[in-house]
Design a protein around this motif. Sequence first.
Motif, PDB file in Angstrom:
ATOM      1  N   HIS A  95      -2.738   5.687   1.380  1.00 19.79           N
ATOM      2  CA  HIS A  95      -1.467   5.165   1.706  1.00 19.79           C
ATOM      3  C   HIS A  95      -1.732   4.518   3.230  1.00 19.79           C
ATOM      4  O   HIS A  95      -1.482   5.200   4.045  1.00 19.79           O
ATOM      5  CB  HIS A  95      -0.090   5.608   1.556  1.00 19.79           C
ATOM      6  N   HIS A  97      -2.301   0.875   6.148  1.00 22.05           N
ATOM      7  CA  HIS A  97      -2.191  -0.501   6.238  1.00 22.05           C
ATOM      8  C   HIS A  97      -3.243  -0.966   7.012  1.00 22.05           C
ATOM      9  O   HIS A  97      -3.105  -1.208   8.154  1.00 22.05           O
ATOM     10  CB  HIS A  97      -0.823  -0.668   6.867  1.00 22.05           C
ATOM     11  N   ALA A 254      -1.396  -0.119   0.872  1.00 19.19           N
ATOM     12  CA  ALA A 254      -0.096   0.233   0.484  1.00 19.19           C
ATOM     13  C   ALA A 254       0.780  -1.025   0.286  1.00 19.19           C
ATOM     14  O   ALA A 254       1.883  -1.006   0.114  1.00 19.19           O
ATOM     15  CB  ALA A 254       0.549   1.259   1.148  1.00 19.19           C
ATOM     16  N   LYS A 313       3.714  -2.411  -5.119  1.00 16.46           N
ATOM     17  CA  LYS A 313       4.769  -1.569  -4.154  1.00 16.46           C
ATOM     18  C   LYS A 313       6.054  -2.126  -4.361  1.00 16.46           C
ATOM     19  O   LYS A 313       6.393  -3.325  -4.202  1.00 16.46           O
ATOM     20  CB  LYS A 313       4.096  -2.212  -2.588  1.00 16.46           C
ATOM     21  N   HIS A 397       5.412   9.050   0.581  1.00 11.51           N
ATOM     22  CA  HIS A 397       6.470   9.615   1.758  1.00 11.51           C
ATOM     23  C   HIS A 397       6.896  10.831   1.311  1.00 11.51           C
ATOM     24  O   HIS A 397       6.826  11.767   2.084  1.00 11.51           O
ATOM     25  CB  HIS A 397       7.102   8.555   2.301  1.00 11.51           C
ATOM     26  N   ASP A 463      -0.647   6.481   6.196  1.00 11.75           N
ATOM     27  CA  ASP A 463       0.130   5.403   6.762  1.00 11.75           C
ATOM     28  C   ASP A 463      -0.142   4.856   7.902  1.00 11.75           C
ATOM     29  O   ASP A 463       0.862   4.231   8.499  1.00 11.75           O
ATOM     30  CB  ASP A 463       1.710   6.233   6.787  1.00 11.75           C
TER      31      ASP A 463
HETATM   32 ZN    ZN Z   1       3.356   2.600   4.532  1.00  8.37          ZN
END
Ligand code: ZN
Length: 576
Positions: A95, A97, A254, A313, A397, A463
């Motif tokens: 996960h 970006h 993600a 997503k 998460h 993340d």
């Molecule tokens: Zn994220």
Amino acid sequence: MRGLRPVVGIVLPALFFASACLNTAPAQVKADLILTNGAVYTMDASRRWAEAVAVAGGKIVWVGDEADTVRLRSDSTRVIDLGGRMVLPAFQDSHIHLVSGGIDLGQCILNDLKSRDEVYARIREYAARNPGKDWIVGRGWELPLFPAANPSKEDLDRLVPDRPALMTAADGHSAWVNSRALAVAGITRATPDPKDGRIERDPRTGEPSGTLREGAADLVERHIPEPTAEDYLEGLRKGMALANRFGITAIIDASVDDNILKAYRELDRRNELTVRVLATLEVDPARDVGQLPSLIDKRRMAPGRRLKATAVKIFADGVLESGTAALLEPYLNRPGDRGPTDLEPGLFNRLAVALDKEGFQIHIHAIGDRAIRMSLDALEAARLANGPRDARHQIAHLELIDPLDIVRFRPLGVVANFQALWAWPDPYITDLTLPVLGPARSRWLYPIGSIVRTGAVVAGGSDWPVSSMNPLEAVQVGITRVEPGVANSPAWIPEERTDLATMLAAYTINGAYLSREENLRGSIEPRKAADLVVLDRNLFDGPPAQIHAAHVVRVFLDGMEIYADEGVKGPASWSP
Ligand SMILES: [Zn+2]
């Protein structure tokens, strides 16, 4: 082992046969590359150890004892004596970006600053260094640095008086803007809150105070000049270089929009991708199931050498710290308010059923216990409607899971994707979360150990740019649940600790499973791709609290060395 149930049958026999096979084969395979004298943690189904790995044509051809490598050598074989260092399958971040984070590297970076004064100094300096920029854009300020996580426009006006400025919070769910930015967006006392966000206001005057939550930030963001196609490519290059340095050779991006997908396709076409990419296409709840044909189109266009776009997503809710995560019971500081969801359960179920039917892997952002329950319900609805299948959907998460829902992941085949680095008692938990949830609910923040014990597949991701990309930091916190690098600090719910083997699986074989590539990579076994990372020390030998200090020495992707830290000489000692 528990986490690996889906792949056991496939990977178990390989190691036994390979060695015997090559021993007896008359036309010997000669290796391009041999790593010897190492501590090789194969991550195969039995979690076996070996001393040496041989690679030919980008694939692992042999794994085993050092003495056996002699017959695989030719004059052109590169032999690397590891001097006892550790070899693992290269890491997957499930996960991340990568492109937007890479673009952000050119912005004013505020991550990891520990005081308001440091934040102010960084912004002032960045603005001075970039006189040509029409906007000053940055990100990464930590919510707990400001009273009520609510920085003011006046403070930012002092730092950037001459241009509009917008600073996104580290978690991406709040934005801090100056008066010029509010003026450009036309936001005044009279502007109502948008449906999906909140304009923080001075309680006396009703004037916007300078912090915008969730969708309210869009009111300003839409006025910031768009990055160009070249900015996207450059962002991807920067993100990849950073990932490779941390031993990462595979990612799940993600949240992929058209510009990001274009950048991935372009670098894949030019053979410049140094990570394998599963791109997760954004679903727009407002477009309901009508958007399926366009998602299918994008999926069809994507596949390349190291790229595919077979995942989608869905955001179920926001974040706890700003009161936008969806809870089963109200926030203690907001009587009657359980937080919003991004979509109604009926729409969520309809989307899940349709996307599952089309073979998409659904990747859900869910943080509050109501959002997580709603997500499991939607994936259950898909299973009921379409029949059980090898769907490999995931929820990422997973901050607050109701105990009743912990047992639902495994039977539904839903992968639990944790950001384990968040599971220590930092101010996000102690100052912004514990007080608004109370101790009884807070017990169930990041229940990684409980999910592992159910036998569900657990994967891991950073993340990034929300938090550090270094997988070893997350691995460490998954095991210790204390702040990395701080001796004798308290643990967050120590019952929810897990072990090193589990955390390493989350970042290797289970990631490969989540990307449907566990037959191609994710463990060190013959016939798999030679995606390998060499660390300066054996993680199993030292104290868990020092795992974050281990260094990545070499990284291989398809047998090609894509990163080497030649400065690291011998294996590191574990002494502090
Ligand atoms: Zn994220």
